[in-house]
Scaffold this active site. Structure first.
Site, PDB file in Angstrom:
ATOM      1  N   SER A 119       0.834  -1.199   0.000  1.00  0.00           N
ATOM      2  CA  SER A 119       0.000   0.000   0.000  1.00  0.00           C
ATOM      3  C   SER A 119       0.873   1.255   0.000  1.00  0.00           C
ATOM      4  CB  SER A 119      -0.960  -0.046   1.196  1.00  0.00           C
ATOM      5  OG  SER A 119      -1.992   0.899   1.075  1.00  0.00           O
ATOM      6  N   HIS A 274      -7.580  -5.826   0.051  1.00  0.00           N
ATOM      7  CA  HIS A 274      -6.372  -4.995   0.036  1.00  0.00           C
ATOM      8  C   HIS A 274      -5.282  -5.510   0.967  1.00  0.00           C
ATOM      9  CE1 HIS A 274      -3.950  -1.404  -0.323  1.00  0.00           C
ATOM     10  NE2 HIS A 274      -4.104  -1.091   0.947  1.00  0.00           N
TER      11      HIS A 274
END
Length: 300
Positions: A119, A274
């Site tokens: 991320s 994610h």
């Protein structure tokens, strides 16, 4: 923390994309995971793992140990600036975080490290690679792409919840969880946010070790990517993009852009959201190990 004591050194660097910007690199906290029988392991091509926003080196402790054992290489899990045990600074953007990581690699004399970032950490890793391509042995960005993209609104909600926690003077985690439940339904994400809670030794009041105001004012920076022109900045080293098929951060329409910045890229899809390294650590480990072993066989 006083900036004068947290900054170990400061230097002025000039890049075409960042003219006349002075940045200070910070000395990052880290945990070194040595493989079993470390006397027989290679010190070359160590792994360096970078966490995401609101995370820390503790988030990837299990996967770091597993990769060290499987690959027989040392694994360095870092706390990026304004996170975990690393120093705080009012500047929180990708060029500054890349400065910190670049300095870490040089200070520890890491030879051709494999840089893995999730991320926010993925964009830090990509920034390092595009500025200092020859520094790395391989690059593994996890669920992020080299493009400008607005962060999910969830991150703003999390910061609002953390602000409310700090404003109430609570002393128990269950109270913090109750407040955060107004902003996030998922218990696992609330627990992730609460890994940043610390208790004041004087008052016993809980607060967050991350600088909430600094990170709140830097959310726009976290959506940006500091490179626009793949002709001017291109990383031709081996690169593996790992993305979650139920995440939106690496859609198919950005794959041509990825190919321009990282022409030797492969992509590995994993059926999850994610938080790939937490949701599917088994498949993530398999992807990394297979990728790096293939590189080893190509070089032998």
């Amino acid at each position: 923390m006083n900036k004068a004591t947290s900054v170990t050194s400061c230097r002025r660097r000039f890049f075409k994309a960042f003219q006349n910007v002075q940045r200070c690199h910070l000395s990052l906290a880290y945990t070194l995971h040595e493989p079993p029988h470390s006397l027989n392991c290679s010190k070359d091509y160590p792994l360096v793992i970078l966490h995401g926003l609101f995370g820390s080196k503790q988030n990837h402790r299990s996967i770091s140990k597993a990769l060290a054992r499987e690959l027989q290489r040392p694994v360095y899990a870092l706390d990026l600036r304004n996170h975990g045990e690393s120093p705080h600074d009012s500047v929180h953007d990708y060029p500054s975080m890349a400065d910190d990581v670049d300095e870490f690699i040089h200070h520890h004399r890491l030879k051709q490290p494999v840089l893995i970032g999730h991320s926010m950490g993925a964009k830090v890793a990509m920034t390092v690679a595009l500025r200092s391509s020859s520094l790395l042995g391989a690059l593994i960005p996890v669920d992020n792409a080299p493009v400008d993209a607005l962060l999910k609104s969830d991150f703003g909600k999390y910061l609002a919840g953390m602000r409310e926690v700090e404003s109430t003077g609570i002393r128990k985690q269950v109270q913090a969880d109750h407040i955060l439940s107004k902003y996030e339904d998922a218990p696992a994400i609330r627990q992730f946010l609460m890994t940043n809670l610390v208790k004041s030794p004087n008052s016993g009041v809980l607060g967050f070790r991350i600088p909430i105001q600094t990170l709140a004012s830097s959310l726009a920076n976290m959506g940006d990517f500091p490179f626009r022109d793949p002709v001017a900045a291109c990383h031709k080293g081996p690169t593996l993009f790992v993305r979650g098929t139920r995440s939106h951060y690496v859609p198919d329409d950005v794959l041509p852009v990825i190919g321009q910045f990282f022409p030797r890229f492969n992509i590995q899809d994993i059926d999850c959201g994610h938080w790939i390294m937490t949701e599917r650590p088994d498949l993530f480990k398999l992807a990394v190990v297979s990728f790096l072993r293939d590189l080893d066989s190509d070089e032998s």
